[in-house]
Design a protein around this motif. Sequence first.
Motif, mmCIF file in Angstrom:
data_model
loop_
_atom_site.group_PDB
_atom_site.id
_atom_site.type_symbol
_atom_site.label_atom_id
_atom_site.label_comp_id
_atom_site.label_asym_id
_atom_site.label_seq_id
_atom_site.Cartn_x
_atom_site.Cartn_y
_atom_site.Cartn_z
ATOM 1 N N GLY A 16 36.947 36.579 26.984
ATOM 2 C CA GLY A 16 36.064 37.188 27.756
ATOM 3 C C GLY A 16 35.844 36.350 29.193
ATOM 4 N N VAL A 17 35.386 35.200 28.839
ATOM 5 C CA VAL A 17 35.019 34.290 29.993
ATOM 6 C C VAL A 17 36.503 33.995 30.870
ATOM 7 C CG1 VAL A 17 34.633 31.733 30.587
ATOM 8 C CG2 VAL A 17 33.392 32.856 28.698
ATOM 9 N N CYS A 18 37.636 33.889 30.290
ATOM 10 C CA CYS A 18 38.910 33.685 30.961
ATOM 11 C C CYS A 18 39.012 34.947 32.010
ATOM 12 C CB CYS A 18 39.847 33.566 30.124
ATOM 13 S SG CYS A 18 40.144 31.828 29.305
ATOM 14 N N MET A 19 38.852 36.128 31.411
ATOM 15 C CA MET A 19 39.044 37.350 32.146
ATOM 16 C C MET A 19 38.124 37.487 33.376
ATOM 17 S SD MET A 19 39.305 41.179 30.622
ATOM 18 C CE MET A 19 40.487 40.747 29.573
ATOM 19 N N SER A 20 36.816 37.032 33.251
ATOM 20 C CA SER A 20 35.975 36.978 34.090
ATOM 21 C C SER A 20 36.204 36.129 35.399
ATOM 22 C CB SER A 20 34.523 36.896 33.724
ATOM 23 O OG SER A 20 34.344 35.416 33.103
ATOM 24 N N LEU A 21 36.856 35.014 35.009
ATOM 25 C CA LEU A 21 37.109 34.289 36.140
ATOM 26 C C LEU A 21 37.861 34.315 37.243
ATOM 27 C CD1 LEU A 21 37.809 30.866 34.041
ATOM 28 C CD2 LEU A 21 36.044 31.258 35.412
ATOM 29 N N PHE A 22 38.969 35.266 37.210
ATOM 30 C CA PHE A 22 39.686 35.917 38.035
ATOM 31 C C PHE A 22 39.823 37.377 38.107
ATOM 32 C CE2 PHE A 22 40.653 31.262 38.158
ATOM 33 C CZ PHE A 22 40.611 30.868 39.396
ATOM 34 N N PHE A 23 38.748 38.174 37.873
ATOM 35 C CA PHE A 23 39.042 39.405 37.580
ATOM 36 C C PHE A 23 39.404 40.266 38.836
ATOM 37 C CE2 PHE A 23 37.670 43.822 36.979
ATOM 38 C CZ PHE A 23 38.101 43.828 35.513
ATOM 39 N N PRO A 24 40.231 41.126 38.666
ATOM 40 C CA PRO A 24 40.958 41.443 40.022
ATOM 41 C C PRO A 24 40.155 42.957 40.887
ATOM 42 C CG PRO A 24 41.915 42.417 38.311
ATOM 43 C CD PRO A 24 41.124 41.576 37.584
ATOM 44 N N PHE A 25 39.056 42.756 40.547
ATOM 45 C CA PHE A 25 38.100 43.540 41.375
ATOM 46 C C PHE A 25 36.821 43.015 41.892
ATOM 47 C CE2 PHE A 25 35.185 47.172 41.800
ATOM 48 C CZ PHE A 25 35.989 48.093 42.314
ATOM 49 N N ASN A 27 37.993 42.281 44.844
ATOM 50 C CA ASN A 27 39.327 41.624 45.426
ATOM 51 C C ASN A 27 40.344 41.142 44.743
ATOM 52 O OD1 ASN A 27 37.608 41.697 48.217
ATOM 53 N ND2 ASN A 27 36.473 40.187 47.310
ATOM 54 N N ASN A 28 41.456 41.040 45.188
ATOM 55 C CA ASN A 28 42.593 40.516 44.437
ATOM 56 C C ASN A 28 42.471 38.894 44.449
ATOM 57 O OD1 ASN A 28 45.015 39.657 43.665
ATOM 58 N ND2 ASN A 28 46.327 40.643 44.890
ATOM 59 N N GLU A 29 41.954 38.393 43.495
ATOM 60 C CA GLU A 29 41.749 36.724 43.609
ATOM 61 C C GLU A 29 42.727 36.146 43.559
ATOM 62 O OE1 GLU A 29 38.747 35.770 43.719
ATOM 63 O OE2 GLU A 29 37.616 37.429 43.421
ATOM 64 N N ILE A 30 44.046 36.555 43.032
ATOM 65 C CA ILE A 30 45.191 35.606 43.191
ATOM 66 C C ILE A 30 46.148 35.982 44.094
ATOM 67 C CG2 ILE A 30 44.870 35.524 40.650
ATOM 68 C CD1 ILE A 30 47.104 37.523 40.133
ATOM 69 N N MET A 31 45.873 36.784 45.264
ATOM 70 C CA MET A 31 46.921 37.237 46.255
ATOM 71 C C MET A 31 47.428 35.979 46.999
ATOM 72 S SD MET A 31 44.603 38.958 48.991
ATOM 73 C CE MET A 31 43.882 38.081 50.408
ATOM 74 N N SER A 39 46.668 35.616 34.343
ATOM 75 C CA SER A 39 45.811 35.883 35.622
ATOM 76 C C SER A 39 45.240 34.839 36.392
ATOM 77 C CB SER A 39 44.590 37.085 35.080
ATOM 78 O OG SER A 39 43.925 36.345 34.218
ATOM 79 N N PHE A 40 45.767 33.723 35.909
ATOM 80 C CA PHE A 40 45.410 32.371 36.485
ATOM 81 C C PHE A 40 45.995 31.905 37.774
ATOM 82 C CE2 PHE A 40 44.011 32.517 32.417
ATOM 83 C CZ PHE A 40 42.665 32.846 32.298
ATOM 84 N N PRO A 41 45.420 31.751 38.834
ATOM 85 C CA PRO A 41 46.140 31.208 40.239
ATOM 86 C C PRO A 41 46.128 29.528 39.934
ATOM 87 C CG PRO A 41 44.161 31.699 40.745
ATOM 88 C CD PRO A 41 44.249 32.326 39.574
ATOM 89 N N ILE A 42 47.382 28.711 39.736
ATOM 90 C CA ILE A 42 47.390 27.431 39.559
ATOM 91 C C ILE A 42 47.677 26.728 40.688
ATOM 92 C CG2 ILE A 42 48.776 25.553 37.982
ATOM 93 C CD1 ILE A 42 47.268 27.612 36.630
ATOM 94 N N ARG A 43 48.115 27.343 41.695
ATOM 95 C CA ARG A 43 48.491 26.640 42.924
ATOM 96 C C ARG A 43 48.520 27.553 44.035
ATOM 97 N NH1 ARG A 43 53.684 23.149 43.434
ATOM 98 N NH2 ARG A 43 54.700 24.812 43.214
ATOM 99 N N ASN A 44 48.107 27.603 45.391
ATOM 100 C CA ASN A 44 48.186 28.129 46.715
ATOM 101 C C ASN A 44 48.667 27.397 47.572
ATOM 102 O OD1 ASN A 44 46.121 26.887 47.807
ATOM 103 N ND2 ASN A 44 44.887 28.774 47.270
ATOM 104 N N TYR A 45 48.816 27.772 48.655
ATOM 105 C CA TYR A 45 49.490 26.899 49.960
ATOM 106 C C TYR A 45 48.667 25.890 50.280
ATOM 107 C CZ TYR A 45 46.017 29.476 52.620
ATOM 108 O OH TYR A 45 44.854 29.945 53.178
ATOM 109 N N ASN A 46 47.185 25.680 49.761
ATOM 110 C CA ASN A 46 46.483 24.754 49.781
ATOM 111 C C ASN A 46 46.641 23.518 48.754
ATOM 112 O OD1 ASN A 46 45.237 25.399 52.502
ATOM 113 N ND2 ASN A 46 43.910 26.572 51.486
ATOM 114 N N GLY A 47 47.114 23.899 47.715
ATOM 115 C CA GLY A 47 47.370 22.733 46.802
ATOM 116 C C GLY A 47 46.671 23.683 45.364
ATOM 117 N N TYR A 48 46.380 22.584 44.438
ATOM 118 C CA TYR A 48 46.210 22.943 43.150
ATOM 119 C C TYR A 48 44.668 23.719 43.164
ATOM 120 C CZ TYR A 48 50.319 20.914 41.202
ATOM 121 O OH TYR A 48 51.591 20.821 40.952
ATOM 122 N N ILE A 49 44.217 24.643 42.081
ATOM 123 C CA ILE A 49 43.355 25.412 42.029
ATOM 124 C C ILE A 49 42.453 25.009 40.645
ATOM 125 C CG2 ILE A 49 41.939 27.786 41.892
ATOM 126 C CD1 ILE A 49 44.633 28.818 43.547
#
Length: 217
Positions: A16-25, A27-31, A39-49
């Motif tokens: 439940g905690v994991c799901m709440s971290l980047f819940f897709p509503f 906003n799309n948290e991993i776009m 469902s976890f964004p590990i890295r974006n264009y700025n680096g590691y998350i």
Amino acid sequence: MVRSKVTIIISLLIFGVCMSLFFPFPNNEIMDARTIFMSFPIRNYNGYIIWGIIGSFLFLVAMILLVIGLNKYRLRAVFIMVIVYSLLPTFLTTMYQETLASGVKAISYDGNGNCTFQEINDNKINGECNLVLYNRSNEAVTFELEFLDSYYWGDEARTESIMNLAGPYRISIEANQKKSINLKELLDLSDVSNHIISGTSNNIHLKLRDEEIERKL
């Protein structure tokens, strides 16, 4: 079948905690993510998350605890949990949008929109974008639509956002209706120094705004 109820309960709580971290509503948290685990964004264009890495670690811990808490059917339980974890956020979002949501919160987007750009001369480009939005509420919704750039490593040129030069686009969708949106624009880019020349962008990102809220999809 059950070895430890406490271990299983702790596992479910961590899920439940994991799901709440980047819940897709709302906003799309991993776009903007370039690397994703579940469902976890590990890295974006700025680096590691960092929170994406922490969430991934907690997810693995929850899986291990689930296995430890069972005597048998472990592989089956893991498979079922992965499916539930993947589908539950979409189900909960849809249920909320069809019952309690109003305004732009009731709008869903499948993420399959695309934009095509064709150069006419040094300063002008033909831009065309196609996407489908769905109003899941029982009331008509009107909002403004903007385009967000998709970021790529080492490339900061404006792409989809150049369509905003002809915007903002005011969109209305009737209650419980799906609407196909086609936007064609002749864009003057004489004041834009770094932009796409030609090409196609898929899975485009959007910003929707009404009087009360702004969402990124």
